[in-house]
Design an enzyme around this catalytic site. Sequence first.
Site, PDB file in Angstrom:
ATOM      1  N   ARG A  25       0.817  -1.220   0.000  1.00  0.00           N
ATOM      2  CA  ARG A  25       0.000   0.000   0.000  1.00  0.00           C
ATOM      3  C   ARG A  25       0.850   1.269   0.000  1.00  0.00           C
ATOM      4  O   ARG A  25       0.341   2.359  -0.257  1.00  0.00           O
ATOM      5  CB  ARG A  25      -0.936  -0.001   1.211  1.00  0.00           C
ATOM      6  N   ASN A 379      34.782  27.436  -4.230  1.00  0.00           N
ATOM      7  CA  ASN A 379      35.467  26.260  -3.710  1.00  0.00           C
ATOM      8  C   ASN A 379      35.564  25.105  -4.690  1.00  0.00           C
ATOM      9  O   ASN A 379      36.223  24.111  -4.394  1.00  0.00           O
ATOM     10  CB  ASN A 379      34.781  25.786  -2.424  1.00  0.00           C
TER      11      ASN A 379
END
Length: 459
Positions: A25, A379
């Site tokens: 389900r 960076n």
Amino acid sequence: MTSTHHTQTRRPLACIVLAAGKGTRMKSELPKVLHKVAGRSMVGHVVAAASALAPDRIVVVVGPGMEDVATEVAPHATVVQESQLGTADAVMAARPLVEGFDGDVLVVYGDTPLVTPATLSRMTEARDGASGDPAVVVLGMRPDDPGAYGRLIQGADGGLEAIVEYLDATEDQRAVTLCNAGLMAFDGRRLFALLDAIGNDNAKGEFYLTDAVAVARAAGHACRVVEASAEEVVGVNSRAELAAVERLMQHRLRAAAMAGGATLADPETVYFSHDTRLGRDVTVGQNVVFGPGVEVGDRVEIRPFCHLEEVRVASGALIGPYARLRPGADIGPDVHIGNFVEVKNARIDQGAKVNHLTYIGDASVGAKANIGAGTITCNYDGFFKSRTEIGAGAFIGSNSALVAPVTIGAGAIVGAGSVVTRNVPADALTVERSKQSVHEGWAAGFRTRRAAEKAARSK
């Protein structure tokens, strides 16, 4: 975590976690028990609750092909329930690792993430000989709507006489409000003898663990009930139920945070992870989300609309609003992290300020440094991450780009709008931008020309 079980005097304890359900389900490729509540898998919550009792062993029963569940619960042992013929069959799958165990055996479910160590401890305590040495202890609850739950029928002495399924119950039995929550504790010496006697003469042809009570009573063994809140034993079989359990868990975590000395401006809008740690006198504004791995010191203020994950924030810091602290952010004491600032894998030392529209990644910022609005630590070059080191007391002007690897010395000043690609010595000034030029009257002439061009095009 302190165990709620008395490790010095307790009997040996084993725990079997049933986690083989496919969860169809859920409409998911992920096994049901791996769906998360407050940042941790459901089975992870259950194993953690059981682990708090310091059991001698934990065995998790999984279905075929559930190697990812085995990975999640490692280093605890797993066994595979091949046949999938009911809950008693699931416990029988653990027989090779539990048979002959001279102690208590807890059987819990991997999709009940709200169960607490305190409740599990009460179940094992009910197995004590002073309680009549029951062969089986069943966890009961009293839901607001008993509905189709099985009813727990007790005798005059409070012992458990039977579990009666709703469809088989009389009107008087259906009026009983004490319902079966599913979790059970057994005398390990009698467990498999009881399970061997369970049959599968039912509509599904399955072996039900609840039938152990009838088998035990027929053999003259006592059974008992321990009650828990209905909320604590809610199971999950669908996405909607997962969301409902998340709400219940968040309510629990918010209450714990406030009881521990934190102020939540609007508790219903703050979302915690299972391991969030807040110090005393922390103030959390509206719509703040704590991902896993967050530790916040005393007297921190987190303003609205912030997101934190795998970070440490030291005492006295001020965060947000609209700040994002990503994994590896280490925010020192009395630091200011302002609006629309993102910090990742970076240390910001005591008293530094990063107040506006800034990205600090793979960097260290020294004490009392000031990072101007629009600053970026560049960076990543597309292949490698590199670090930026900013010294104590440095001043980085607005709209600066610091191209890593680069070091800005202590006390240095970077002029606004600079692109810094080389190291800057301590107490130096660096300015890296084009020389400004002024052309008087140019703007007025530009507007006149463009207006004429537009008029010509409209004819």
